[in-house]
Design a protein around this motif. Structure first.
Motif, PDB file in Angstrom:
ATOM      1  N   GLN A 188       8.428  11.902  -5.159  1.00 45.28           N
ATOM      2  CA  GLN A 188       8.040  13.012  -4.283  1.00 45.28           C
ATOM      3  C   GLN A 188       6.544  13.304  -4.417  1.00 45.28           C
ATOM      4  O   GLN A 188       5.851  13.499  -3.425  1.00 45.28           O
ATOM      5  N   GLY A 189       6.047  13.310  -5.647  1.00 42.55           N
ATOM      6  CA  GLY A 189       4.647  13.617  -5.883  1.00 42.55           C
ATOM      7  C   GLY A 189       3.692  12.539  -5.393  1.00 42.55           C
ATOM      8  O   GLY A 189       2.662  12.834  -4.789  1.00 42.55           O
ATOM      9  N   LYS A 190       4.031  11.276  -5.644  1.00 38.56           N
ATOM     10  CA  LYS A 190       3.137  10.166  -5.287  1.00 38.56           C
ATOM     11  C   LYS A 190       3.222   9.784  -3.810  1.00 38.56           C
ATOM     12  O   LYS A 190       2.222   9.449  -3.192  1.00 38.56           O
ATOM     13  N   TYR A 191       4.440   9.785  -3.283  1.00 38.39           N
ATOM     14  CA  TYR A 191       4.665   9.216  -1.944  1.00 38.39           C
ATOM     15  C   TYR A 191       5.106  10.246  -0.918  1.00 38.39           C
ATOM     16  O   TYR A 191       5.337   9.905   0.238  1.00 38.39           O
ATOM     17  N   HIS A 192       5.256  11.497  -1.333  1.00 39.60           N
ATOM     18  CA  HIS A 192       5.610  12.600  -0.437  1.00 39.60           C
ATOM     19  C   HIS A 192       6.859  12.293   0.378  1.00 39.60           C
ATOM     20  O   HIS A 192       6.929  12.571   1.578  1.00 39.60           O
ATOM     21  N   THR A 193       7.834  11.702  -0.294  1.00 42.14           N
ATOM     22  CA  THR A 193       9.111  11.403   0.337  1.00 42.14           C
ATOM     23  C   THR A 193      10.222  11.617  -0.686  1.00 42.14           C
ATOM     24  O   THR A 193       9.981  11.586  -1.886  1.00 42.14           O
ATOM     25  N   THR A 194      11.427  11.826  -0.201  1.00 38.23           N
ATOM     26  CA  THR A 194      12.569  12.073  -1.074  1.00 38.23           C
ATOM     27  C   THR A 194      13.341  10.785  -1.278  1.00 38.23           C
ATOM     28  O   THR A 194      13.629  10.064  -0.319  1.00 38.23           O
ATOM     29  N   LEU A 195      13.673  10.500  -2.501  1.00 39.77           N
ATOM     30  CA  LEU A 195      14.468   9.328  -2.833  1.00 39.77           C
ATOM     31  C   LEU A 195      15.931   9.622  -2.509  1.00 39.77           C
ATOM     32  O   LEU A 195      16.549  10.468  -3.149  1.00 39.77           O
ATOM     33  N   THR A 196      16.469   8.957  -1.495  1.00 39.97           N
ATOM     34  CA  THR A 196      17.854   9.205  -1.082  1.00 39.97           C
ATOM     35  C   THR A 196      18.709   7.947  -1.056  1.00 39.97           C
ATOM     36  O   THR A 196      19.939   8.052  -1.052  1.00 39.97           O
ATOM     37  N   LYS A 197      18.075   6.773  -1.014  1.00 37.29           N
ATOM     38  CA  LYS A 197      18.833   5.517  -0.959  1.00 37.29           C
ATOM     39  C   LYS A 197      18.228   4.515  -1.936  1.00 37.29           C
ATOM     40  O   LYS A 197      17.014   4.421  -2.058  1.00 37.29           O
ATOM     41  N   ILE A 198      19.108   3.758  -2.575  1.00 38.42           N
ATOM     42  CA  ILE A 198      18.705   2.701  -3.490  1.00 38.42           C
ATOM     43  C   ILE A 198      19.544   1.478  -3.151  1.00 38.42           C
ATOM     44  O   ILE A 198      20.760   1.580  -2.980  1.00 38.42           O
TER      45      ILE A 198
ATOM     46  N   ASN B  25       0.846  -1.192   0.000  1.00 41.66           N
ATOM     47  CA  ASN B  25       0.000   0.000   0.000  1.00 41.66           C
ATOM     48  C   ASN B  25       0.885   1.248   0.000  1.00 41.66           C
ATOM     49  O   ASN B  25       2.112   1.170   0.021  1.00 41.66           O
ATOM     50  N   LEU B  26       0.254   2.390  -0.014  1.00 38.93           N
ATOM     51  CA  LEU B  26       0.975   3.661  -0.106  1.00 38.93           C
ATOM     52  C   LEU B  26       1.966   3.853   1.043  1.00 38.93           C
ATOM     53  O   LEU B  26       3.114   4.250   0.829  1.00 38.93           O
ATOM     54  N   ILE B  27       1.548   3.552   2.252  1.00 40.19           N
ATOM     55  CA  ILE B  27       2.424   3.726   3.430  1.00 40.19           C
ATOM     56  C   ILE B  27       3.599   2.758   3.374  1.00 40.19           C
ATOM     57  O   ILE B  27       4.750   3.144   3.617  1.00 40.19           O
ATOM     58  N   GLU B  28       3.341   1.496   3.035  1.00 38.95           N
ATOM     59  CA  GLU B  28       4.421   0.513   2.935  1.00 38.95           C
ATOM     60  C   GLU B  28       5.422   0.888   1.845  1.00 38.95           C
ATOM     61  O   GLU B  28       6.635   0.763   2.035  1.00 38.95           O
ATOM     62  N   THR B  29       4.917   1.366   0.724  1.00 34.22           N
ATOM     63  CA  THR B  29       5.800   1.779  -0.359  1.00 34.22           C
ATOM     64  C   THR B  29       6.638   2.975   0.054  1.00 34.22           C
ATOM     65  O   THR B  29       7.845   3.027  -0.201  1.00 34.22           O
ATOM     66  N   SER B  30       6.025   3.944   0.711  1.00 31.27           N
ATOM     67  CA  SER B  30       6.753   5.111   1.201  1.00 31.27           C
ATOM     68  C   SER B  30       7.853   4.692   2.174  1.00 31.27           C
ATOM     69  O   SER B  30       8.982   5.197   2.103  1.00 31.27           O
ATOM     70  N   GLN B  31       7.556   3.753   3.059  1.00 37.61           N
ATOM     71  CA  GLN B  31       8.559   3.263   4.009  1.00 37.61           C
ATOM     72  C   GLN B  31       9.698   2.541   3.283  1.00 37.61           C
ATOM     73  O   GLN B  31      10.866   2.701   3.631  1.00 37.61           O
ATOM     74  N   ALA B  32       9.358   1.747   2.272  1.00 43.41           N
ATOM     75  CA  ALA B  32      10.383   1.044   1.494  1.00 43.41           C
ATOM     76  C   ALA B  32      11.321   2.049   0.818  1.00 43.41           C
ATOM     77  O   ALA B  32      12.540   1.854   0.792  1.00 43.41           O
ATOM     78  N   ILE B  33      10.746   3.128   0.293  1.00 42.82           N
ATOM     79  CA  ILE B  33      11.557   4.173  -0.348  1.00 42.82           C
ATOM     80  C   ILE B  33      12.484   4.818   0.683  1.00 42.82           C
ATOM     81  O   ILE B  33      13.679   4.976   0.451  1.00 42.82           O
ATOM     82  N   GLN B  34      11.943   5.181   1.833  1.00 42.40           N
ATOM     83  CA  GLN B  34      12.736   5.832   2.877  1.00 42.40           C
ATOM     84  C   GLN B  34      13.856   4.930   3.388  1.00 42.40           C
ATOM     85  O   GLN B  34      14.941   5.399   3.726  1.00 42.40           O
TER      86      GLN B  34
END
Length: 120
Positions: free
Chosen positions: A77-87, A2-11
């Motif tokens: 940033q637009g979809k998940y309101h988070t910054t992509l900093t780690k991959i 879901n949106l929250i899980e995806t945002s956490q994965a990105i962070q």
């Protein structure tokens, strides 16, 4: 996810970046650990005939990668309101009928030879 899980994965950096240097476009995708595509970007380019060789400039390679990544970062940033900093991983593929030859110091030895050259 879901949106929250995806945002956490990105962070947490639990995402992977795929880059493809194709003959007409550079494409990039960002995927989660379960292979869900969450963002993509691209850059249109065309090879040029220079000094009898069909080629792409390394400057344009980097420009295309940077623009593709910038599209992904803006999408995240637009979809998940988070910054992509780690991959966690990056994979790169390129056109099968071309090559780049480098010296040990990273110097390009010959222009990027593409699929359009019969000398490749």
């Amino acid at each position: 996810m879901n949106l929250i899980e995806t945002s956490q994965a990105i962070q947490q950096g639990n995402v992977s970046l795929g880059i493809e240097l194709g003959s007409t476009r550079i494409k990039a995708v960002l995927v989660t650990d379960d292979f869900e595509t969450i963002a993509s970007g691209g850059y249109v380019w065309e090879n040029k005939f220079e000094n009898g060789i069909w080629t792409y400039s390394l400057e344009e390679v980097w420009e295309g990668i940077q623009r593709s990544y910038a599209q992904i970062a803006a999408d995240i940033q637009g979809k998940y309101h988070t910054t992509l900093t780690k991959i966690s991983a990056i994979g790169v593929s390129a056109m099968m009928h071309g090559y780049l030859a480098f010296a040990e110091n990273g110097e390009l030895l010959v222009p990027f030879r593409t699929w359009r050259n019969n000398i490749t």
